[in-house]
Design a protein around this motif. Structure first.
Motif, PDB file in Angstrom:
ATOM      1  N   SER A  38       0.872  -1.362   0.176  1.00 47.62           N
ATOM      2  CA  SER A  38      -0.212   0.118   0.179  1.00 47.62           C
ATOM      3  C   SER A  38       1.061   1.478  -0.076  1.00 47.62           C
ATOM      4  CB  SER A  38      -0.672   0.198   1.362  1.00 47.62           C
ATOM      5  OG  SER A  38      -1.537  -0.755   0.970  1.00 47.62           O
ATOM      6  N   GLN A  39       0.393   1.990  -0.625  1.00 48.87           N
ATOM      7  CA  GLN A  39       1.225   3.135  -0.897  1.00 48.87           C
ATOM      8  C   GLN A  39       0.805   4.731   0.649  1.00 48.87           C
ATOM      9  OE1 GLN A  39       4.054   4.341  -3.018  1.00 48.87           O
ATOM     10  NE2 GLN A  39       3.445   6.303  -1.444  1.00 48.87           N
ATOM     11  N   ILE A  40       1.592   4.359   1.242  1.00 54.67           N
ATOM     12  CA  ILE A  40       1.254   5.141   2.364  1.00 54.67           C
ATOM     13  C   ILE A  40       2.247   6.073   2.536  1.00 54.67           C
ATOM     14  CG2 ILE A  40       0.662   5.736   5.074  1.00 54.67           C
ATOM     15  CD1 ILE A  40      -0.614   2.475   4.804  1.00 54.67           C
ATOM     16  N   ASP A  41       1.944   7.163   2.911  1.00 56.10           N
ATOM     17  CA  ASP A  41       3.295   8.457   2.703  1.00 56.10           C
ATOM     18  C   ASP A  41       3.288   8.571   4.265  1.00 56.10           C
ATOM     19  OD1 ASP A  41       3.464   8.550   0.381  1.00 56.10           O
ATOM     20  OD2 ASP A  41       2.370  10.138   0.341  1.00 56.10           O
ATOM     21  N   ASP A  42       4.626   8.312   4.963  1.00 59.82           N
ATOM     22  CA  ASP A  42       5.198   8.126   5.881  1.00 59.82           C
ATOM     23  C   ASP A  42       4.469   8.329   7.092  1.00 59.82           C
ATOM     24  OD1 ASP A  42       6.995  10.372   4.850  1.00 59.82           O
ATOM     25  OD2 ASP A  42       5.561  12.531   4.739  1.00 59.82           O
ATOM     26  N   PRO A  43       4.132   6.529   7.289  1.00 56.88           N
ATOM     27  CA  PRO A  43       3.568   5.923   8.183  1.00 56.88           C
ATOM     28  C   PRO A  43       3.190   5.644   9.045  1.00 56.88           C
ATOM     29  CG  PRO A  43       4.835   3.946   6.994  1.00 56.88           C
ATOM     30  CD  PRO A  43       4.646   5.980   5.915  1.00 56.88           C
ATOM     31  N   GLU A  44       3.155   6.099  10.392  1.00 56.99           N
ATOM     32  CA  GLU A  44       2.701   6.552  11.201  1.00 56.99           C
ATOM     33  C   GLU A  44       2.106   5.726  12.668  1.00 56.99           C
ATOM     34  OE1 GLU A  44       3.203  10.294  14.769  1.00 56.99           O
ATOM     35  OE2 GLU A  44       2.183  10.591  12.927  1.00 56.99           O
TER      36      GLU A  44
ATOM     37  N   ALA B 216       2.284  -3.446  14.475  1.00 60.94           N
ATOM     38  CA  ALA B 216       2.101  -2.575  12.943  1.00 60.94           C
ATOM     39  C   ALA B 216       3.470  -2.448  12.536  1.00 60.94           C
ATOM     40  CB  ALA B 216       1.370  -1.704  13.244  1.00 60.94           C
ATOM     41  N   GLN B 217       4.744  -2.188  13.150  1.00 66.75           N
ATOM     42  CA  GLN B 217       5.411  -1.510  12.019  1.00 66.75           C
ATOM     43  C   GLN B 217       5.775  -3.033  12.218  1.00 66.75           C
ATOM     44  OE1 GLN B 217       9.245  -0.924  14.946  1.00 66.75           O
ATOM     45  NE2 GLN B 217       9.373   1.205  14.075  1.00 66.75           N
TER      46      GLN B 217
ATOM     47  N   GLU C  45       7.202   2.770   3.056  1.00 64.36           N
ATOM     48  CA  GLU C  45       7.952   3.293   3.316  1.00 64.36           C
ATOM     49  C   GLU C  45       7.684   2.454   5.248  1.00 64.36           C
ATOM     50  OE1 GLU C  45       7.922   7.500   3.648  1.00 64.36           O
ATOM     51  OE2 GLU C  45       6.750   7.214   1.656  1.00 64.36           O
ATOM     52  N   PRO C  46       8.936   2.374   5.891  1.00 60.01           N
ATOM     53  CA  PRO C  46       9.017   2.141   7.862  1.00 60.01           C
ATOM     54  C   PRO C  46       7.424   2.111   7.956  1.00 60.01           C
ATOM     55  CG  PRO C  46      11.028   2.237   6.327  1.00 60.01           C
ATOM     56  CD  PRO C  46      10.537   3.210   5.624  1.00 60.01           C
ATOM     57  N   VAL C  47       7.050   2.258   9.008  1.00 60.44           N
ATOM     58  CA  VAL C  47       6.037   2.973   9.887  1.00 60.44           C
ATOM     59  C   VAL C  47       6.896   3.288  11.686  1.00 60.44           C
ATOM     60  CG1 VAL C  47       4.564   1.777  11.384  1.00 60.44           C
ATOM     61  CG2 VAL C  47       4.028   1.065   9.521  1.00 60.44           C
ATOM     62  N   GLN C  48       6.077   4.306  11.574  1.00 59.40           N
ATOM     63  CA  GLN C  48       7.554   4.909  12.407  1.00 59.40           C
ATOM     64  C   GLN C  48       6.341   4.823  13.754  1.00 59.40           C
ATOM     65  OE1 GLN C  48      10.168   6.356  12.770  1.00 59.40           O
ATOM     66  NE2 GLN C  48      10.437   5.147   9.909  1.00 59.40           N
ATOM     67  N   VAL C  49       6.766   5.061  15.149  1.00 60.54           N
ATOM     68  CA  VAL C  49       6.298   4.574  16.548  1.00 60.54           C
ATOM     69  C   VAL C  49       6.943   5.483  16.783  1.00 60.54           C
ATOM     70  CG1 VAL C  49       5.776   3.689  18.759  1.00 60.54           C
ATOM     71  CG2 VAL C  49       5.971   1.838  16.593  1.00 60.54           C
ATOM     72  N   THR C  50       5.226   6.441  17.141  1.00 61.00           N
ATOM     73  CA  THR C  50       5.503   7.921  18.305  1.00 61.00           C
ATOM     74  C   THR C  50       4.898   7.851  19.620  1.00 61.00           C
ATOM     75  OG1 THR C  50       3.455   9.089  17.031  1.00 61.00           O
ATOM     76  CG2 THR C  50       6.331   9.428  16.233  1.00 61.00           C
ATOM     77  N   PHE C  51       4.988   8.589  20.428  1.00 58.21           N
ATOM     78  CA  PHE C  51       4.768   8.073  21.560  1.00 58.21           C
ATOM     79  C   PHE C  51       3.587   9.654  22.098  1.00 58.21           C
ATOM     80  CE2 PHE C  51       7.943   5.034  21.553  1.00 58.21           C
ATOM     81  CZ  PHE C  51       7.448   3.741  21.538  1.00 58.21           C
ATOM     82  N   MET C  52       2.683   9.486  22.281  1.00 57.69           N
ATOM     83  CA  MET C  52       1.135  10.198  23.105  1.00 57.69           C
ATOM     84  C   MET C  52       0.977   9.984  24.369  1.00 57.69           C
ATOM     85  SD  MET C  52      -1.471  12.120  21.138  1.00 57.69           S
ATOM     86  CE  MET C  52      -0.011  12.539  18.994  1.00 57.69           C
ATOM     87  N   PRO C  53       2.069  10.350  25.564  1.00 55.88           N
ATOM     88  CA  PRO C  53       0.950   9.640  26.462  1.00 55.88           C
ATOM     89  C   PRO C  53      -0.216  10.817  26.905  1.00 55.88           C
ATOM     90  CG  PRO C  53       3.111  10.682  27.263  1.00 55.88           C
ATOM     91  CD  PRO C  53       2.597  10.857  25.801  1.00 55.88           C
ATOM     92  N   GLY C  54      -1.311  10.394  27.980  1.00 56.66           N
ATOM     93  CA  GLY C  54      -1.962  10.563  29.119  1.00 56.66           C
ATOM     94  C   GLY C  54      -3.250  10.015  28.378  1.00 56.66           C
TER      95      GLY C  54
ATOM     96  N   ARG D 100      -6.289  16.178  14.080  1.00 61.36           N
ATOM     97  CA  ARG D 100      -5.196  15.482  12.848  1.00 61.36           C
ATOM     98  C   ARG D 100      -7.046  14.347  12.774  1.00 61.36           C
ATOM     99  NH1 ARG D 100      -0.023  12.442  14.954  1.00 61.36           N
ATOM    100  NH2 ARG D 100      -0.129  11.968  13.229  1.00 61.36           N
ATOM    101  N   THR D 101      -8.068  15.340  12.412  1.00 64.30           N
ATOM    102  CA  THR D 101      -9.038  14.280  11.929  1.00 64.30           C
ATOM    103  C   THR D 101      -8.794  13.584  10.810  1.00 64.30           C
ATOM    104  OG1 THR D 101     -10.716  15.729  11.247  1.00 64.30           O
ATOM    105  CG2 THR D 101     -10.751  15.787  13.708  1.00 64.30           C
ATOM    106  N   ASP D 102      -8.177  14.395   9.050  1.00 62.15           N
ATOM    107  CA  ASP D 102      -7.865  13.238   8.129  1.00 62.15           C
ATOM    108  C   ASP D 102      -7.022  13.396   8.269  1.00 62.15           C
ATOM    109  OD1 ASP D 102      -7.153  15.939   8.148  1.00 62.15           O
ATOM    110  OD2 ASP D 102      -7.840  17.530   7.085  1.00 62.15           O
ATOM    111  N   ASP D 103      -6.122  13.060   9.151  1.00 63.63           N
ATOM    112  CA  ASP D 103      -4.103  12.866   8.740  1.00 63.63           C
ATOM    113  C   ASP D 103      -4.677  10.684   8.510  1.00 63.63           C
ATOM    114  OD1 ASP D 103      -1.832  12.102   9.215  1.00 63.63           O
ATOM    115  OD2 ASP D 103      -1.686  12.639  10.809  1.00 63.63           O
ATOM    116  N   GLY D 104      -3.914  10.808   6.762  1.00 59.75           N
ATOM    117  CA  GLY D 104      -4.393   9.425   6.209  1.00 59.75           C
ATOM    118  C   GLY D 104      -3.185   8.982   6.811  1.00 59.75           C
ATOM    119  N   SER D 105      -2.197   9.140   7.091  1.00 59.32           N
ATOM    120  CA  SER D 105      -0.755   8.095   7.066  1.00 59.32           C
ATOM    121  C   SER D 105      -0.842   7.915   8.775  1.00 59.32           C
ATOM    122  CB  SER D 105       0.293  10.144   7.002  1.00 59.32           C
ATOM    123  OG  SER D 105       0.119  10.299   8.569  1.00 59.32           O
TER     124      SER D 105
END
Length: 294
Positions: free
Chosen positions: A25-31, A49-50, A59-68, A82-87
């Motif tokens: 699948s073509q996903i730009d900057d997958p996260e 997932a990664q 492209e490689p899936v990048q993992v980011t952290f968002m605690p809370g 980020r309601t329409d963030d397709g990446s």
């Protein structure tokens, strides 16, 4: 829908993701957003997932952290800016769904995002340090019964969360009041594990899956798994709470969602990258899917 057992082994879940030979699948900057600090169940879900989606995305899936708020901060972000963030996909668990239905995500409901699919089923685990005074679950339950406040319990969730519920069910089984539990809340399993190893809490109400990276370190022991039956290796020697005489089970659903205004094309790209067992059932890509929450 069939689930891979996350607690059996990390490799089993990644194999479940990677087995079918799909076109990329073509996903730009997958996260993949893990809505907690590193080291807990959300981290594990994104690592699956990664690793598992690597053959299926360009492209490689990048993992980011968002605690809370055990996912509440991330849920609000993907319902506002980020309601329409397709990446990006966001990891969720049963605890996330509990937050939503109990109003901890504000006015947002399960219908406000698009559910991509499930990564597997995880199970609760009662964890202590290797040098703990408790050789088995019976010893811990005896102390819960005699004086619940004598044991310091910690987990990655607030009072009323799914991790708190694991301890509450054990106390109820010990004929004690869950309200008497001496409970310390952390923002994710990674933080709670660090404090357990530091000796500030005695028992961690965690998940089997997040124990996989720690098995060989020899720093912690699992007194019981909260699965209906024993798991396979590397947890085959760990008894269930049920077989030790305590009627407690806890299954955790894990998966992924996206912002509610993501285009059908971007949504479908993520769905196509996932094998059939993780795709949402009865949910056409042109609609917001609540299949994971039913």
């Amino acid at each position: 829908m069939s689930f891979a057992r996350l607690g059996v082994a990390f490799v089993a879940a990644t194999t479940a993701f990677a087995a079918p030979a799909f076109a990329q699948s073509q996903i730009d900057d997958p996260e993949c957003v893990a809505p907690a600090n590193p080291g807990g169940g959300f981290d594990l879900t994104c690592r699956i997932a990664q690793t598992g989606l690597e053959p299926h995305v360009s492209e490689p899936v990048q993992v980011t952290f968002m605690p809370g708020g055990i996912g509440a901060v991330a849920y609000n972000l993907f319902n506002t800016t980020r309601t329409d963030d397709g990446s990006a996909i966001v990891a969720f668990s049963t605890g996330s769904l509990l937050n939503i239905v109990t109003g901890k995500c504000g006015d947002f409901t399960e219908k406000d995002v698009r559910w991509v699919g499930t990564a597997g089923a995880d199970f609760g685990a009662v964890v202590v340090r290797e040098d703990s005074e408790y050789p088995d679950l019976a010893g811990l339950m005896a102390d819960f019964s005699a004086d619940p406040s004598s044991v310091v319990v910690g987990a990655g969730g607030s009072v009323g969360s799914q991790d708190w519920m694991k301890g509450a069910l054990l106390l109820r089984e010990a004929d004690a009041s869950p309200m008497d539990m001496r409970y310390v809340a952390f923002d994710g399993g990674g933080d709670a594990i660090a404090v357990l190893l530091g000796g500030s809490i005695e028992v961690y109400m965690g998940d089997v899956g997040e124990m996989v990276p720690h098995i060989d370190a020899g720093q912690m022991r699992i007194l019981a798994v909260m699965s209906p039956e024993r798991l396979e290796a590397p947890f085959a020697e760990v008894p269930t709470a049920m077989e030790q005489g305590f009627d407690v089970e806890w299954t955790i659903l894990r998966g992924f969602y996206m912002g509610g205004e993501v285009s059908d094309e971007d949504y479908q790209a993520w769905v196509d990258a996932s094998p059939p067992p993780t795709r949402p059932r009865n949910s056409p890509p042109s609609s917001k899917s609540g299949a994971c929450c039913r």
